[in-house]
Design an enzyme around this catalytic site. Structure first.
Site, PDB file in Angstrom:
ATOM      1  CE  LYS A   1      -8.068   8.849  -5.794  1.00 20.08           C
ATOM      2  NZ  LYS A   1      -8.756   8.053  -4.763  1.00 20.08           N
TER       3      LYS A   1
ATOM      4  CE  LYS B   1      -0.786   5.201   2.645  1.00 14.24           C
ATOM      5  NZ  LYS B   1      -1.993   4.446   2.740  1.00 14.24           N
TER       6      LYS B   1
ATOM      7  CE  LYS C   1      -1.973  -2.050  -4.840  1.00 16.14           C
ATOM      8  NZ  LYS C   1      -3.327  -2.524  -5.063  1.00 16.14           N
TER       9      LYS C   1
END
Ligand code: TRP
Length: 349
Positions: free
Chosen positions: A111, A214, A217
């Site tokens: 992140k 994969k 979201k």
């Protein structure tokens, strides 16, 4: 009965990855374990959702959990922030967590790197692994201590098992580290070391429709339980394919294999076989494959979708589910917290 616990961040609708990777299995085991499933609204705050959306996001996950078949008579369903004991344990666990180990967490490092790339307007690869320049980025302490809050979620119910995907394995390991460290430091078996829960069939990775990786979201490649038939069909028909096999029995490129992986989850085995043969003899027509896949996805998701709206709008029912879940969760949580406080030397005057 052993305890299983899992949480999901309230950051939008559930997709097929959530359903096949987790939710469907939660439903299957609800008679066999003492299950706690919660909505991690505190964790969702790391990305600063707009206050207008915050509650609706929680409600969405709750309605979708229930629509998919989780039974509040059998399992404890609750909202993380309804159990203040979790936040208190989080404070206590922060005292035995080390900054260095949190900074080494993969999800955190990723992140930070992403934030730097964005701030500097460069590619991810252009930010060095060992870059220590924090200028221009604001990484919240909540993101750094995300694994501590997650450990508090798990340890407060002394969970034996936590069903987690690959991306959460390191966080689960950290919960084990903190349980062990606390027990060693205070000389009591206050916490149980949680283990990963495996649903038997091995970990299923649900691929996205964009050819690689994969379903997620944030990847924008998902099919949601809440999608209607038209949306699902459109998404599937647009899925990435190649120009088709030219030699019999050739290996499949990832984008085609992904369609077959999805098909194996939703279609009859004979259907999968049929299209595999067509692939092998080079007569496959991707349009037919996709039409079939879309129809079979709809067969699984549309009955769930039909229930979502009614549940979402049923204030009285949701209130009942959430308040009963909160009471059960608080009973379990306060018992563990009392043990932790006692071990640490807190005393009531
Ligand atoms: N971090 C998890 C995720 O992003 C969500 C989560 C929060 C969780 N607390 C948890 C999962 C406790 C399992 C147990 O998927």
């Amino acid at each position: 009965m052993q305890t299983v616990l899992s949480g999901i961040r309230s950051t939008g609708h559930l997709h097929l990855g959530n359903y096949f990777g987790a939710l469907r299995n939660f439903v299957r085991i609800q008679d066999d374990y003492n299950c706690y499933y919660f909505i991690a609204d505190l964790h969702s705050l790391t990305t600063h959702p707009h206050p207008d959306d915050f509650h609706a996001n929680v409600r969405t996950i709750l309605a979708e959990y229930l629509a998919a078949g989780l039974d509040p008579e059998k399992v404890t369903i609750f909202v993380q922030s309804d159990v203040p004991e979790v936040s208190e344990l989080y404070v206590l666990l922060n005292m035995i967590s080390y900054k260095g180990e949190l900074e080494r967490t993969t999800t955190f490092k990723d992140k930070v790197r992403l934030a730097k790339a964005k701030a500097r307007n460069v590619r991810l690869e252009d930010v060095a692994e060992d870059d220590h320049n924090d200028e221009g980025i604001n990484i919240s302490a909540g993101l750094l201590t995300y694994p501590v809050l997650m450990a508090a979620d798990i340890l407060i119910h002394r969970a034996d098992f936590v069903p987690v995907g690959k991306d959460q394995e390191q966080h689960l390991e950290y919960a084990r580290v903190l349980a062990r460290r606390f027990n060693n430091m205070y000389g009591e078996e206050v916490f149980t070391e949680p283990r990963a829960f495996n649903f038997g069939s091995g970990l299923i990775k649900v691929p996205g429709l964009d050819g690689s990786g994969k379903m997620g979201k944030s990847e924008g490649n998902g099919i949601y339980l809440y999608d209607d038939e038209k949306t699902i069909t459109k998404k599937v028909m647009k899925a990435l394919t190649d120009s088709g096999p030219v030699e019999p029995n050739s290996p499949m490129p990832e984008c085609i294999e992904n369609l077959f992986t999805l098909m194996a989850l939703v279609s009859e085995p004979s259907t999968v076989e049929y299209f595999k043969e067509k692939w092998n003899d080079c007569s496959i027509r991707y349009g037919d494959l996709k039409k079939q896949l879309a129809a079979d996805i709809c067969k699984v998701t549309l009955p769930i979708r039909e229930r979502i709206d009614a549940i979402y709008n049923d204030d009285a029912y949701l209130h009942k589910v959430v308040s009963e879940g909160r009471d059960k969760a608080r009973t379990s949580a306060s018992a563990t917290l009392a043990l932790a406080r006692k071990a640490m030397g807190f005393k009531v005057f």
